[in-house]
Scaffold this active site. Structure first.
Site, mmCIF file in Angstrom:
data_model
loop_
_atom_site.group_PDB
_atom_site.id
_atom_site.type_symbol
_atom_site.label_atom_id
_atom_site.label_comp_id
_atom_site.label_asym_id
_atom_site.label_seq_id
_atom_site.Cartn_x
_atom_site.Cartn_y
_atom_site.Cartn_z
ATOM 1 N N ASP A 1 -2.498 -12.419 4.519
ATOM 2 C CA ASP A 1 -3.798 -11.786 4.745
ATOM 3 C C ASP A 1 -3.949 -11.631 6.258
ATOM 4 O OD1 ASP A 1 -6.516 -11.313 5.248
ATOM 5 O OD2 ASP A 1 -7.132 -12.419 3.453
ATOM 6 N N ALA B 1 -5.231 -2.350 5.217
ATOM 7 C CA ALA B 1 -6.611 -1.950 5.471
ATOM 8 C C ALA B 1 -7.389 -2.035 4.169
ATOM 9 C CB ALA B 1 -6.679 -0.507 6.004
ATOM 10 N N TYR B 2 -8.700 -2.146 4.298
ATOM 11 C CA TYR B 2 -9.591 -2.006 3.143
ATOM 12 C C TYR B 2 -9.902 -0.515 3.055
ATOM 13 C CZ TYR B 2 -13.571 -2.390 0.047
ATOM 14 O OH TYR B 2 -14.417 -2.244 -1.016
ATOM 15 N N ASP C 1 -9.248 9.514 10.339
ATOM 16 C CA ASP C 1 -10.158 10.611 10.708
ATOM 17 C C ASP C 1 -11.619 10.230 10.472
ATOM 18 O OD1 ASP C 1 -9.144 10.601 7.962
ATOM 19 O OD2 ASP C 1 -10.539 12.250 7.610
ATOM 20 N N GLY D 1 0.833 -1.200 0.000
ATOM 21 C CA GLY D 1 0.000 0.000 0.000
ATOM 22 C C GLY D 1 0.870 1.253 0.000
ATOM 23 N N GLN D 2 0.209 2.409 0.023
ATOM 24 C CA GLN D 2 0.947 3.686 0.020
ATOM 25 C C GLN D 2 1.911 3.746 1.212
ATOM 26 O OE1 GLN D 2 -1.199 7.341 -1.337
ATOM 27 N NE2 GLN D 2 -2.911 6.385 -0.261
ATOM 28 N N TYR E 1 -16.811 2.363 5.895
ATOM 29 C CA TYR E 1 -15.346 2.371 6.090
ATOM 30 C C TYR E 1 -15.014 2.874 7.499
ATOM 31 C CZ TYR E 1 -10.534 4.162 5.752
ATOM 32 O OH TYR E 1 -9.212 4.455 5.999
HETATM 33 N N1 LIG Z 1 -5.528 6.648 2.165
HETATM 34 C C1 LIG Z 1 -6.015 7.565 3.009
HETATM 35 O O1 LIG Z 1 -6.403 8.665 2.604
HETATM 36 C C2 LIG Z 1 -6.069 7.274 4.483
HETATM 37 C C3 LIG Z 1 -6.610 8.252 5.339
HETATM 38 C C4 LIG Z 1 -6.670 7.983 6.709
HETATM 39 C C5 LIG Z 1 -6.184 6.784 7.202
HETATM 40 N N2 LIG Z 1 -5.684 5.856 6.351
HETATM 41 C C6 LIG Z 1 -5.216 4.594 6.915
HETATM 42 O O2 LIG Z 1 -3.815 4.500 6.674
HETATM 43 C C7 LIG Z 1 -3.450 3.125 6.530
HETATM 44 C C8 LIG Z 1 -2.647 2.951 5.259
HETATM 45 O O3 LIG Z 1 -3.453 3.369 4.165
HETATM 46 P P1 LIG Z 1 -2.903 3.415 2.670
HETATM 47 O O4 LIG Z 1 -3.371 4.688 2.082
HETATM 48 O O5 LIG Z 1 -1.469 3.038 2.637
HETATM 49 O O6 LIG Z 1 -3.811 2.247 2.056
HETATM 50 P P2 LIG Z 1 -3.631 1.452 0.699
HETATM 51 O O7 LIG Z 1 -2.679 2.146 -0.203
HETATM 52 O O8 LIG Z 1 -5.009 1.125 0.212
HETATM 53 O O9 LIG Z 1 -2.930 0.103 1.191
HETATM 54 C C9 LIG Z 1 -3.592 -0.834 1.975
HETATM 55 C C10 LIG Z 1 -2.934 -2.164 1.705
HETATM 56 O O10 LIG Z 1 -3.568 -3.132 2.544
HETATM 57 C C11 LIG Z 1 -3.750 -4.298 1.772
HETATM 58 N N3 LIG Z 1 -4.823 -5.114 2.355
HETATM 59 C C12 LIG Z 1 -6.164 -4.938 2.288
HETATM 60 N N4 LIG Z 1 -6.805 -5.914 2.957
HETATM 61 C C13 LIG Z 1 -5.833 -6.724 3.458
HETATM 62 C C14 LIG Z 1 -5.851 -7.901 4.229
HETATM 63 N N5 LIG Z 1 -7.004 -8.460 4.624
HETATM 64 N N6 LIG Z 1 -4.662 -8.474 4.552
HETATM 65 C C15 LIG Z 1 -3.497 -7.919 4.161
HETATM 66 N N7 LIG Z 1 -3.412 -6.804 3.431
HETATM 67 C C16 LIG Z 1 -4.576 -6.212 3.081
HETATM 68 C C17 LIG Z 1 -4.071 -3.818 0.388
HETATM 69 O O11 LIG Z 1 -3.813 -4.839 -0.545
HETATM 70 P P3 LIG Z 1 -4.769 -5.018 -1.835
HETATM 71 O O12 LIG Z 1 -4.680 -3.728 -2.584
HETATM 72 O O13 LIG Z 1 -4.163 -6.188 -2.526
HETATM 73 O O14 LIG Z 1 -6.131 -5.292 -1.275
HETATM 74 C C18 LIG Z 1 -3.094 -2.650 0.249
HETATM 75 O O15 LIG Z 1 -1.835 -3.064 -0.246
HETATM 76 C C19 LIG Z 1 -4.760 2.340 6.587
HETATM 77 O O16 LIG Z 1 -4.971 1.876 7.887
HETATM 78 C C20 LIG Z 1 -5.821 3.372 6.257
HETATM 79 O O17 LIG Z 1 -7.074 3.033 6.817
HETATM 80 C C21 LIG Z 1 -5.595 6.070 5.010
#
Ligand SMILES: NC(=O)c1ccc[n+]([C@@H]2O[C@H](COP(=O)([O-])OP(=O)(O)OC[C@H]3O[C@@H](n4cnc5c(N)ncnc54)[C@H](OP(=O)(O)O)[C@@H]3O)[C@@H](O)[C@H]2O)c1
Length: 299
Positions: free
Chosen positions: A35, A59-60, A101, A9-10, A124
């Site tokens: 997973d 995360a999803y 948030d 992920g990011q 979410y």
């Molecule tokens: N993005 C935002 O704007 C934002 C804002 C606030 C908080 N956050 C939080 O910050 C954290 C990181 O977010 P991010 O932006 O890096 O998210 P992201 O780019 O969507 O990456 C999430 C990663 O988790 C993987 N994943 C999903 N379900 C999984 C599972 N059951 N087991 C193992 N891996 C799984 C995904 O793989 P697949 O793609 O293969 O499913 C993806 O590689 C998360 O907790 C998110 O809730 C994000």
């Protein structure tokens, strides 16, 4: 060594990059490798890597799709964090868990404190709130880090969408009545590594914290900044028109106010976030620069 789940992920990719730059030993597992909702995959990973700390960056995160893909959202945001927390408790390993948030409804005047009651308005947000509680219940040695509006050079995010649309449109219509702090995954990764370094030695730091970039803007302010930085490099300079969230209906409701108060994090970990424009400018320049470099190889 630090073991990261959600390594593709990011945040996961930025954690790998930041750890390499600091010579911190870190292994990041992709969704395909582990997973987090699969207890046996998690147990195997812990036994194999014997980490001193775990970061749950998995995360999803598909906010609108979560309204219809409830099972997948629960797997990534509720069941997975609970499984990880139980495994960590069994192995005596502390965990840094990332949250959002979107656990708040956005109706507060002013910045949200860690102690403010959660009240999510989307699936979410609800699943992330349940995941936070699963971590708190099962693992005393946890840090829950809530962040907001994350973007990076990797994956899908608002900044990349703005760049893509700016290349082909004369006008972008962007929501101007939702407020938050655009946070670079690179800076979030630095914050997480700082937490990890401190928490592994001092478990009294356990608790919930807020971390975002400094300052607040709107999606319209965010998009305008991206366009103003990219335009001199790309020649694409669309008008960025402010609209209300009511004019841009989405499947999931989003909080009008996502401003998180980060003073507790700054005081505890001594890490001062930069103003949101610093990360947005750097990521915009990096993305446009890499596209132009790639283009310059095309005959
Ligand atoms: N993005 C935002 O704007 C934002 C804002 C606030 C908080 N956050 C939080 O910050 C954290 C990181 O977010 P991010 O932006 O890096 O998210 P992201 O780019 O969507 O990456 C999430 C990663 O988790 C993987 N994943 C999903 N379900 C999984 C599972 N059951 N087991 C193992 N891996 C799984 C995904 O793989 P697949 O793609 O293969 O499913 C993806 O590689 C998360 O907790 C998110 O809730 C994000």
């Amino acid at each position: 060594m630090i073991l990261v789940f959600g390594g593709n992920g990011q945040l996961g990719q930025e954690l790998s990059r930041a750890a390499a730059a600091r010579a911190t030993v870190l292994r990041a597992l992709s969704h395909a490798e582990a997973d987090i909702a699969d207890a046996s995959a998690v147990a195997t990973a812990l036994a194999l890597w014997k980490p001193t700390l775990i970061v749950n960056a998995a995360a999803y995160t598909k906010v609108d799709l979560a309204e219809t893909e409830l099972e997948e959202a629960r797997r990534g945001n509720e069941i997975g964090p609970g499984v990880l927390a139980s495994a960590c408790a069994g192995a005596g390993v502390p965990m840094v868990h990332i949250s959002t948030d979107y656990v708040f409804d956005g109706s507060k005047q002013g910045a949200y404190l860690e102690s403010d009651p959660v009240c999510p308005v989307s699936t979410y947000g609800r699943t992330k709130a349940v995941g936070e509680n699963a971590v708190r219940r099962r693992l005393a040695h946890h840090v829950i880090l809530r962040t907001a509006w994350v973007y990076s050079e990797f994956g899908h995010n608002f900044l990349k969408t703005v760049l893509r649309l700016a290349a082909t449109r004369d006008e972008l219509r962007i929501v101007a009545d939702q407020h938050g702090s655009p946070t670079s995954a690179a800076e979030l990764a630095e914050a997480v590594l700082n937490v990890a370094g401190a928490f592994v030695h001092d478990r009294t730091l356990a608790g919930t914290y807020h971390f975002t970039a400094a300052g607040v803007t709107t999606w319209h302010g965010f998009a305008s900044r991206v366009v103003s930085i990219a335009a001199p490099m790309t020649g694409h300079n669309p008008r960025v028109i402010p609209i209300g969230a009511a004019d841009y209906p989405t499947a999931a409701k989003r909080p009008a106010n996502s401003h998180l108060d980060c003073r507790l994090f700054i005081k505890t970990f001594g890490f001062l976030p930069r103003h949101w424009t610093a990360g947005v400018d750097a990521t915009t320049r990096a993305l446009v620069g890499s596209t132009q470099q790639a283009g310059s190889h095309v005959a």
